[in-house]
Motif scaffolding. Structure first.
Motif, PDB file in Angstrom:
ATOM      1  N   GLY A   5      48.486  52.211  24.592  1.00 49.07           N
ATOM      2  CA  GLY A   5      47.306  51.498  24.451  1.00 49.07           C
ATOM      3  C   GLY A   5      46.573  52.016  25.845  1.00 49.07           C
ATOM      4  O   GLY A   5      47.079  52.317  26.948  1.00 49.07           O
ATOM      5  N   GLU A   6      45.230  51.513  25.845  1.00 51.97           N
ATOM      6  CA  GLU A   6      44.459  51.764  26.872  1.00 51.97           C
ATOM      7  C   GLU A   6      44.813  51.093  28.404  1.00 51.97           C
ATOM      8  O   GLU A   6      44.944  49.636  27.818  1.00 51.97           O
ATOM      9  CB  GLU A   6      43.068  51.407  26.733  1.00 51.97           C
ATOM     10  CG  GLU A   6      41.924  51.666  27.848  1.00 51.97           C
ATOM     11  CD  GLU A   6      40.568  51.166  27.535  1.00 51.97           C
ATOM     12  OE1 GLU A   6      39.613  50.971  28.549  1.00 51.97           O
ATOM     13  OE2 GLU A   6      40.291  50.649  26.139  1.00 51.97           O
ATOM     14  N   ALA A   7      45.018  51.582  29.468  1.00 51.37           N
ATOM     15  CA  ALA A   7      45.214  50.722  30.710  1.00 51.37           C
ATOM     16  C   ALA A   7      43.847  50.492  31.369  1.00 51.37           C
ATOM     17  O   ALA A   7      43.177  51.579  31.677  1.00 51.37           O
ATOM     18  CB  ALA A   7      46.350  51.571  31.227  1.00 51.37           C
ATOM     19  N   LEU A   8      43.847  49.439  32.116  1.00 54.13           N
ATOM     20  CA  LEU A   8      42.545  49.112  32.766  1.00 54.13           C
ATOM     21  C   LEU A   8      42.974  48.104  33.809  1.00 54.13           C
ATOM     22  O   LEU A   8      43.757  47.301  33.756  1.00 54.13           O
ATOM     23  CB  LEU A   8      41.413  48.713  32.004  1.00 54.13           C
ATOM     24  CG  LEU A   8      41.609  47.496  31.144  1.00 54.13           C
ATOM     25  CD1 LEU A   8      40.255  47.035  31.001  1.00 54.13           C
ATOM     26  CD2 LEU A   8      42.329  47.577  30.005  1.00 54.13           C
ATOM     27  N   THR A   9      42.217  48.230  35.017  1.00 53.25           N
ATOM     28  CA  THR A   9      42.260  47.308  36.027  1.00 53.25           C
ATOM     29  C   THR A   9      40.882  46.401  35.905  1.00 53.25           C
ATOM     30  O   THR A   9      39.915  46.779  35.890  1.00 53.25           O
ATOM     31  CB  THR A   9      42.198  48.006  37.211  1.00 53.25           C
ATOM     32  OG1 THR A   9      43.241  49.030  37.407  1.00 53.25           O
ATOM     33  CG2 THR A   9      42.330  46.739  38.445  1.00 53.25           C
ATOM     34  N   VAL A  10      41.210  44.821  36.079  1.00 51.87           N
ATOM     35  CA  VAL A  10      40.199  44.041  35.707  1.00 51.87           C
ATOM     36  C   VAL A  10      40.457  43.134  36.842  1.00 51.87           C
ATOM     37  O   VAL A  10      41.399  42.752  37.507  1.00 51.87           O
ATOM     38  CB  VAL A  10      40.440  43.099  34.289  1.00 51.87           C
ATOM     39  CG1 VAL A  10      40.221  44.069  33.256  1.00 51.87           C
ATOM     40  CG2 VAL A  10      41.626  42.362  34.343  1.00 51.87           C
ATOM     41  N   GLU A  11      39.268  42.123  36.991  1.00 55.91           N
ATOM     42  CA  GLU A  11      39.555  41.141  38.248  1.00 55.91           C
ATOM     43  C   GLU A  11      40.231  40.009  37.862  1.00 55.91           C
ATOM     44  O   GLU A  11      40.520  39.809  36.506  1.00 55.91           O
ATOM     45  CB  GLU A  11      37.940  40.742  38.489  1.00 55.91           C
ATOM     46  CG  GLU A  11      36.904  41.671  38.993  1.00 55.91           C
ATOM     47  CD  GLU A  11      37.244  41.969  40.370  1.00 55.91           C
ATOM     48  OE1 GLU A  11      37.923  41.336  41.204  1.00 55.91           O
ATOM     49  OE2 GLU A  11      36.868  43.071  40.685  1.00 55.91           O
ATOM     50  N   TRP A  12      40.984  39.231  38.667  1.00 55.00           N
ATOM     51  CA  TRP A  12      41.739  38.120  38.280  1.00 55.00           C
ATOM     52  C   TRP A  12      41.155  37.279  37.450  1.00 55.00           C
ATOM     53  O   TRP A  12      41.678  36.781  36.532  1.00 55.00           O
ATOM     54  CB  TRP A  12      42.269  37.442  39.533  1.00 55.00           C
ATOM     55  CG  TRP A  12      43.020  36.137  39.147  1.00 55.00           C
ATOM     56  CD1 TRP A  12      42.545  34.940  39.110  1.00 55.00           C
ATOM     57  CD2 TRP A  12      44.586  36.058  38.858  1.00 55.00           C
ATOM     58  NE1 TRP A  12      43.754  33.929  38.927  1.00 55.00           N
ATOM     59  CE2 TRP A  12      44.784  34.688  38.654  1.00 55.00           C
ATOM     60  CE3 TRP A  12      45.596  37.159  38.861  1.00 55.00           C
ATOM     61  CZ2 TRP A  12      46.192  34.482  38.288  1.00 55.00           C
ATOM     62  CZ3 TRP A  12      46.754  36.755  38.476  1.00 55.00           C
ATOM     63  CH2 TRP A  12      46.959  35.201  38.364  1.00 55.00           C
ATOM     64  N   THR A  13      39.715  36.919  37.728  1.00 55.52           N
ATOM     65  CA  THR A  13      38.961  36.129  37.108  1.00 55.52           C
ATOM     66  C   THR A  13      38.733  36.382  35.464  1.00 55.52           C
ATOM     67  O   THR A  13      38.108  35.682  34.704  1.00 55.52           O
ATOM     68  CB  THR A  13      37.535  35.849  37.603  1.00 55.52           C
ATOM     69  OG1 THR A  13      36.880  36.822  37.882  1.00 55.52           O
ATOM     70  CG2 THR A  13      37.886  34.902  38.992  1.00 55.52           C
ATOM     71  N   ALA A  14      39.047  37.739  35.324  1.00 58.45           N
ATOM     72  CA  ALA A  14      38.798  38.411  33.804  1.00 58.45           C
ATOM     73  C   ALA A  14      39.957  37.943  32.927  1.00 58.45           C
ATOM     74  O   ALA A  14      39.881  38.249  31.806  1.00 58.45           O
ATOM     75  CB  ALA A  14      38.472  39.763  33.858  1.00 58.45           C
ATOM     76  N   VAL A  15      40.849  37.424  33.272  1.00 59.23           N
ATOM     77  CA  VAL A  15      42.117  37.111  32.525  1.00 59.23           C
ATOM     78  C   VAL A  15      42.514  35.609  32.379  1.00 59.23           C
ATOM     79  O   VAL A  15      42.347  34.905  33.473  1.00 59.23           O
ATOM     80  CB  VAL A  15      43.314  37.778  32.725  1.00 59.23           C
ATOM     81  CG1 VAL A  15      42.870  39.439  32.642  1.00 59.23           C
ATOM     82  CG2 VAL A  15      43.656  37.722  34.009  1.00 59.23           C
ATOM     83  N   THR A  16      43.173  35.096  31.450  1.00 57.83           N
ATOM     84  CA  THR A  16      43.691  33.801  31.385  1.00 57.83           C
ATOM     85  C   THR A  16      45.286  33.751  30.774  1.00 57.83           C
ATOM     86  O   THR A  16      45.568  34.634  30.243  1.00 57.83           O
ATOM     87  CB  THR A  16      42.834  32.661  30.692  1.00 57.83           C
ATOM     88  OG1 THR A  16      42.830  33.288  29.421  1.00 57.83           O
ATOM     89  CG2 THR A  16      41.584  32.461  31.133  1.00 57.83           C
ATOM     90  N   GLY A  17      45.950  32.779  31.297  1.00 60.50           N
ATOM     91  CA  GLY A  17      47.206  32.693  30.594  1.00 60.50           C
ATOM     92  C   GLY A  17      48.303  32.658  31.567  1.00 60.50           C
ATOM     93  O   GLY A  17      49.619  32.732  31.244  1.00 60.50           O
ATOM     94  N   PHE A  18      48.185  33.093  32.918  1.00 63.79           N
ATOM     95  CA  PHE A  18      49.487  32.971  33.963  1.00 63.79           C
ATOM     96  C   PHE A  18      49.904  31.739  34.204  1.00 63.79           C
ATOM     97  O   PHE A  18      51.290  31.640  34.492  1.00 63.79           O
ATOM     98  CB  PHE A  18      48.838  33.897  34.999  1.00 63.79           C
ATOM     99  CG  PHE A  18      48.667  35.160  35.100  1.00 63.79           C
ATOM    100  CD1 PHE A  18      49.673  35.934  35.334  1.00 63.79           C
ATOM    101  CD2 PHE A  18      47.446  35.678  34.946  1.00 63.79           C
ATOM    102  CE1 PHE A  18      49.617  37.269  35.466  1.00 63.79           C
ATOM    103  CE2 PHE A  18      47.361  37.114  35.258  1.00 63.79           C
ATOM    104  CZ  PHE A  18      48.467  37.823  35.370  1.00 63.79           C
ATOM    105  N   SER A  19      49.351  30.702  34.099  1.00 61.53           N
ATOM    106  CA  SER A  19      49.867  29.314  34.125  1.00 61.53           C
ATOM    107  C   SER A  19      50.652  28.644  33.071  1.00 61.53           C
ATOM    108  O   SER A  19      51.261  27.746  33.014  1.00 61.53           O
ATOM    109  CB  SER A  19      48.721  28.436  34.592  1.00 61.53           C
ATOM    110  OG  SER A  19      47.840  28.013  33.562  1.00 61.53           O
ATOM    111  N   LEU A  20      50.624  29.541  31.956  1.00 63.88           N
ATOM    112  CA  LEU A  20      51.547  29.104  30.808  1.00 63.88           C
ATOM    113  C   LEU A  20      52.802  29.470  30.771  1.00 63.88           C
ATOM    114  O   LEU A  20      53.092  30.645  30.973  1.00 63.88           O
ATOM    115  CB  LEU A  20      50.608  29.456  29.289  1.00 63.88           C
ATOM    116  CG  LEU A  20      49.220  28.955  29.275  1.00 63.88           C
ATOM    117  CD1 LEU A  20      48.723  29.519  27.999  1.00 63.88           C
ATOM    118  CD2 LEU A  20      49.171  27.374  29.305  1.00 63.88           C
ATOM    119  N   GLU A  21      53.792  28.602  29.924  1.00 62.99           N
ATOM    120  CA  GLU A  21      55.134  29.185  29.764  1.00 62.99           C
ATOM    121  C   GLU A  21      55.097  30.286  28.905  1.00 62.99           C
ATOM    122  O   GLU A  21      54.422  30.148  27.628  1.00 62.99           O
ATOM    123  CB  GLU A  21      56.027  27.896  29.437  1.00 62.99           C
ATOM    124  CG  GLU A  21      57.235  28.094  29.281  1.00 62.99           C
ATOM    125  CD  GLU A  21      58.166  28.589  30.340  1.00 62.99           C
ATOM    126  OE1 GLU A  21      59.074  29.437  30.306  1.00 62.99           O
ATOM    127  OE2 GLU A  21      57.728  28.357  31.478  1.00 62.99           O
TER     128      GLU A  21
END
Length: 427
Positions: free
Chosen positions: A148-164
């Motif tokens: 799949g396509e790989a891309l670099t995004v700002e930290w603020t552009a993603v969510t879900g790191f704090s979830l188990e």
């Protein structure tokens, strides 16, 4: 790192050397410690987990990092060598954040985290994660790389790191540690959470996992093996050195032993049963059933070709054992040993039977550990044949197995000659 310097992707920090100002290496980077923050504020990089030469892992605060350049980390020269202990508010970048499935805020699409970048804030000695390198598409598996396509995004552009996350992959983590020796990768696994350890073990191929299991403490071995499907557990045991596999099997309940033995190849299962019939701290219990065995009419060239096998440990490759057929243990009559150095001094067409060391007394399978250690020390050996009363070669004991059983049970987790309360100063 000066203000305005380019960002650094964390995969480039894995395993790089850490030096004090005098140029002396103090360890290697094994992970990064970050603290997630509320809202969409990028995580703060608190410090590095550094593995010392003793294999102890310590915490190096970023305030004590003066530079990250040319594949190395430079410190202020003062290290607190207390063992690193992760706090509840902290996250390990390699161990916990790579391979996560997170969501692109703009589109709601799930993506996999391949890498993260960090940078130093202007005019401050503070660092933070600023960007995330992700891959779109379906999640990869232990045997298939995701596409799949790989891309670099700002930290603020993603969510879900704090979830188990359940069922987190391990592809990117394993790529980060691809060049590690089995003992070092085992140390990485030992310091992961049980959940993450199981995910990484599932992603390793059978041979690599077998090598790593041999280097892990007993509790970790049992835990990992217990989380594998039985068919795969049997395959991994077959890939391990027979003596190590027999030791691990011996720690399992009898019913589990029998189920796994029935799933193994008959020859491998027979070797396991034979090894398990001996007491643990005897030559029979310590030996491997797969030494290099040659017939008397084999040549020096034949012996050297066998010694070149990259899958052999240095100790097993140090000598070959000459026996009458059959060629696999237990053999016909044991005739003697030929040491590797002697092979190098002889013409390739020479027969191994003409250069035997037949004076060296082999080990009895019932010989106990003190006698075995004394034998190795007296004759400066790294491996020794084990022969039964009928004169058949049963296997060989190597010096690493002797040391494993002579050191304290927790030696893999213990650093020698190091005081936790002392800081080192390289300035």
């Amino acid at each position: 790192m000066a203000a305005g310097a380019p960002r650094i992707f964390v995969s480039h920090l894995s395993g790089i050397a850490v030096f004090d100002p005098a140029g002396d290496q103090v360890g290697r980077v094994r992970d990064l410690v970050v603290m997630l923050r509320v809202g969409q504020r990028p995580p703060r990089l608190l410090g590095l987990v550094v593995e010392l030469a003793t294999r102890r892992r310590i915490f190096l605060p970023m305030t004590r990092v003066t530079a990250i350049q040319s594949g190395q980390v430079i410190t202020t020269g003062v290290l607190n060598v207390r063992r690193f202990e992760q706090r509840p508010t902290e996250r390990l970048v390699f161990g916990e954040l790579l391979d996560r499935r997170v969501t692109l805020t703009e589109t709601g699409e799930e993506v996999s985290v391949l890498d993260l970048s960090v940078h130093q804030l202007p005019a401050r000695r503070e660092w933070e994660i600023d960007r995330v390198f992700v891959r779109k598409g379906r999640k990869g598996s232990a045997f298939r790389r995701a596409k799949g396509e790989a891309l670099t995004v700002e930290w603020t552009a993603v969510t879900g790191f704090s979830l188990e996350e359940q069922g987190q992959g391990a592809e990117s983590l394993l790529a980060t540690f691809e060049q590690l020796r089995p003992a070092d990768l085992a140390n990485v696994l030992h310091h992961l959470s049980p959940k993450r350890r199981a995910e990484v073990a599932a992603a390793l191929d059978d041979d690599r996992l077998a090598d790593v299991l041999e280097e892990l403490p007993e509790d970790d071995q049992i835990e990992i093996l217990g989380k594998l499907k039985e068919e795969r557990a049997a395959d991994v045991l077959e890939a391990m050195d027979p003596d190590d596999a027999a030791d691990l099997l011996g720690e399992l309940p009898t019913d589990d032993q029998e189920r796994l033995l029935r799933l193994m190849q008959p020859g491998d299962a027979a070797d396991m049963r034979r090894l398990m019939s001996y007491e643990d701290r005897t030559a029979g219990g310590l030996m491997t059933t797969e030494p290099i065995v040659l017939r008397p009419d084999a040549t020096v060239a034949d012996a050297l070709a066998r010694v070149r096998n990259a899958d052999l440990s240095p100790a097993l490759a140090a000598q070959v054992y000459v026996c009458r057929p059959p060629d696999e243990t237990p053999t016909g009559k044991y005739l003697g040993t030929v040491h590797f150095q002697r092979l190098l001094r002889e013409p390739p067409p020479s027969l191994v039977s003409s250069i035997l060391d037949s004076d060296l007394q082999p080990l009895d399978p019932e010989a106990e550990l003190p006698a075995i250690a004394g034998f190795f020390a007296t004759y400066d050996m790294v491996a020794a044949p084990v022969v039964d009363e009928a004169g058949s070669l049963l296997g060989a004991v190597t010096v690493d197995d002797v040391l494993d059983h002579m050191l304290p049970e927790d030696w893999r987790e213990t650093e020698f000659h190091l005081d936790e309360e002392v800081a080192t100063d390289g300035s």
